[in-house]
Design a protein around this motif. Sequence first.
Motif, mmCIF file in Angstrom:
data_model
loop_
_atom_site.group_PDB
_atom_site.id
_atom_site.type_symbol
_atom_site.label_atom_id
_atom_site.label_comp_id
_atom_site.label_asym_id
_atom_site.label_seq_id
_atom_site.Cartn_x
_atom_site.Cartn_y
_atom_site.Cartn_z
ATOM 1 N N UNK A 28 0.849 -1.200 0.000
ATOM 2 C CA UNK A 28 0.000 0.000 0.000
ATOM 3 C C UNK A 28 0.882 1.246 0.000
ATOM 4 N N UNK A 29 1.894 1.218 0.873
ATOM 5 C CA UNK A 29 2.794 2.376 0.972
ATOM 6 C C UNK A 29 3.603 2.569 -0.300
ATOM 7 N N UNK A 30 3.920 1.473 -0.964
ATOM 8 C CA UNK A 30 4.700 1.553 -2.206
ATOM 9 C C UNK A 30 3.973 2.377 -3.277
ATOM 10 N N UNK A 31 2.653 2.384 -3.219
ATOM 11 C CA UNK A 31 1.870 3.200 -4.166
ATOM 12 C C UNK A 31 1.758 4.643 -3.692
ATOM 13 N N UNK A 32 2.386 4.964 -2.573
ATOM 14 C CA UNK A 32 2.347 6.338 -2.075
ATOM 15 C C UNK A 32 1.093 6.654 -1.274
ATOM 16 N N UNK A 33 0.362 5.616 -0.874
ATOM 17 C CA UNK A 33 -0.846 5.841 -0.067
ATOM 18 C C UNK A 33 -0.472 5.832 1.409
ATOM 19 N N UNK A 34 -1.148 6.689 2.198
ATOM 20 C CA UNK A 34 -0.775 6.810 3.612
ATOM 21 C C UNK A 34 -1.935 6.507 4.545
ATOM 22 N N UNK A 35 -1.645 5.702 5.567
ATOM 23 C CA UNK A 35 -2.615 5.414 6.615
ATOM 24 C C UNK A 35 -2.467 6.431 7.733
ATOM 25 N N UNK A 36 -3.534 7.128 8.116
ATOM 26 C CA UNK A 36 -3.459 7.964 9.315
ATOM 27 C C UNK A 36 -3.279 7.081 10.559
ATOM 28 N N UNK A 37 -2.832 7.669 11.681
ATOM 29 C CA UNK A 37 -2.481 6.869 12.872
ATOM 30 C C UNK A 37 -3.571 5.899 13.340
ATOM 31 N N UNK A 38 -4.818 6.351 13.359
ATOM 32 C CA UNK A 38 -5.873 5.443 13.846
ATOM 33 C C UNK A 38 -6.083 4.253 12.905
ATOM 34 N N UNK A 39 -5.918 4.494 11.613
ATOM 35 C CA UNK A 39 -6.033 3.391 10.648
ATOM 36 C C UNK A 39 -4.893 2.395 10.856
ATOM 37 N N UNK A 40 -3.698 2.927 11.112
ATOM 38 C CA UNK A 40 -2.545 2.054 11.371
ATOM 39 C C UNK A 40 -2.762 1.209 12.615
ATOM 40 N N UNK A 41 -3.304 1.839 13.657
ATOM 41 C CA UNK A 41 -3.558 1.107 14.904
ATOM 42 C C UNK A 41 -4.525 -0.053 14.640
ATOM 43 N N UNK A 42 -5.540 0.199 13.832
ATOM 44 C CA UNK A 42 -6.497 -0.867 13.507
ATOM 45 C C UNK A 42 -5.850 -1.933 12.639
ATOM 46 N N UNK A 43 -5.031 -1.491 11.681
ATOM 47 C CA UNK A 43 -4.399 -2.446 10.761
ATOM 48 C C UNK A 43 -3.521 -3.431 11.523
ATOM 49 N N UNK A 44 -2.865 -2.943 12.575
ATOM 50 C CA UNK A 44 -2.008 -3.844 13.366
ATOM 51 C C UNK A 44 -2.823 -4.962 13.985
ATOM 52 N N UNK A 45 -4.076 -4.682 14.320
ATOM 53 C CA UNK A 45 -4.903 -5.684 14.994
ATOM 54 C C UNK A 45 -5.748 -6.498 14.005
ATOM 55 N N UNK A 46 -6.321 -5.823 12.998
ATOM 56 C CA UNK A 46 -7.371 -6.463 12.189
ATOM 57 C C UNK A 46 -6.991 -6.747 10.738
ATOM 58 N N UNK A 47 -5.785 -6.411 10.297
ATOM 59 C CA UNK A 47 -5.402 -6.711 8.918
ATOM 60 C C UNK A 47 -4.192 -7.646 8.926
ATOM 61 N N UNK A 48 -4.194 -8.730 8.115
ATOM 62 C CA UNK A 48 -5.255 -9.080 7.193
ATOM 63 C C UNK A 48 -6.572 -9.372 7.929
ATOM 64 N N UNK A 49 -7.675 -8.979 7.326
ATOM 65 C CA UNK A 49 -8.973 -9.230 7.929
ATOM 66 C C UNK A 49 -10.071 -8.423 7.275
ATOM 67 N N UNK A 50 -11.310 -8.588 7.767
ATOM 68 C CA UNK A 50 -12.485 -8.005 7.107
ATOM 69 C C UNK A 50 -12.720 -6.534 7.437
ATOM 70 N N UNK A 51 -11.680 -5.718 7.303
ATOM 71 C CA UNK A 51 -11.807 -4.283 7.554
ATOM 72 C C UNK A 51 -11.228 -3.522 6.359
ATOM 73 N N UNK A 52 -12.000 -2.546 5.857
ATOM 74 C CA UNK A 52 -11.596 -1.740 4.700
ATOM 75 C C UNK A 52 -11.415 -0.296 5.134
#
Length: 320
Positions: free
Chosen positions: A63-87
């Motif tokens: 995702x980052x390689x395409x230059x897209x950025x996760x804000x902090x709260x999205x990153x916090x969720x990604x650590x817990x729920x990705x891979x997983x059913x969260x978009x």
Amino acid sequence: MGTDLDLAAEKLAAGELVAIPTETVYGLAANGLDPLAVAKIYAVKNRPQFNPLILHFANLAQIEKLGLHFPPKALALARVFSPGPLTYVIPANENIPDIVTAGTGAVAVRIPNHALTLQLLERLPFPLAAPSANISGSVSPTSAQHVEAQLKDKIAYILDGGPSEVGLESTILSFLHNEPQLLRYGGISIEQIESVIGEVKKPDGGFVDNPVAPGQLARHYATRHPLELGDAAALISAAHNRDPIPRIASISLNRSFDALPSAYQFQLSPEGKLDEAASRLFAAMRQADDMDIDLIIADRFPDEGLGIAINDRLSRAATL
Ligand code: TXA
Ligand code: MG
């Protein structure tokens, strides 16, 4: 149909469509950076043109390689729920074709939790744009057989990864504004999300029907037969007072109804487990729909955890 990753990768690189398994529902995938390939998705699905698509990746690094950025709260969720059913809906950039964002300037990204599809995504030099692999408006597919029944002649390959374990589409959160905003109830419950990042903004009135997530059209998830949602025992007795008396199939968590033959009753989880019920919901809607009946009656699920997402899907199917 099969499990040939080389063939799937080859077809996708050639701009063709391949159905892929995910833990939520099967996706109809194309090279997400190739506008012509993505356009085929809209054609095959008969999808309204204004509806943006989710991009699927193997990991955050892609995702980052395409230059897209996760804000902090999205990153916090990604650590817990990705891979997983969260978009995650985040700002797009010039790498993302307009046909993927539908010109909204925002892109939805997800890391699906399915071993076969993660292997496929790891070897591809592009993300996969993929909506659910069904004709627009009908119930989402949770098995390769469901996909084959609707789309067999229209796509290059179906990657068979067995039945989808979660069975409900991903939860969608927007991070475009300061406060994260829920766009769609789905496979990760709102309680799980709020336990990590605190309160998120929910749509007024309980159910999402928001033009910001245009796929949330009321008539999504339709069965061919009419569907009524509520207290199923009461709905069944009311229906039995009609003339002629409709033939009914029921869908419930674990209630049974004396007024109906047991073959026409779908109890999604005898032990009352909402995650098990979610994984069986769409298959039960299809099976009920294929029976010789006039009406599907669904018992309202408990309004907590995945029950909220189940009620959301059923209420959309009921809105016809
Ligand atoms: O579980 C899932 O999410 C499945 C699997 C295949 O990943 N996909 C899925 O895709 O349900 P689809 O296209 O049926 O639903 C995607 C939803 C739509 O409601 C769409 O409007 C919303 O995501 N969406 C996509 N991109 C968006 C964006 N940039 N902004 C707001 N909403 C977006
Ligand atoms: Mg869909």
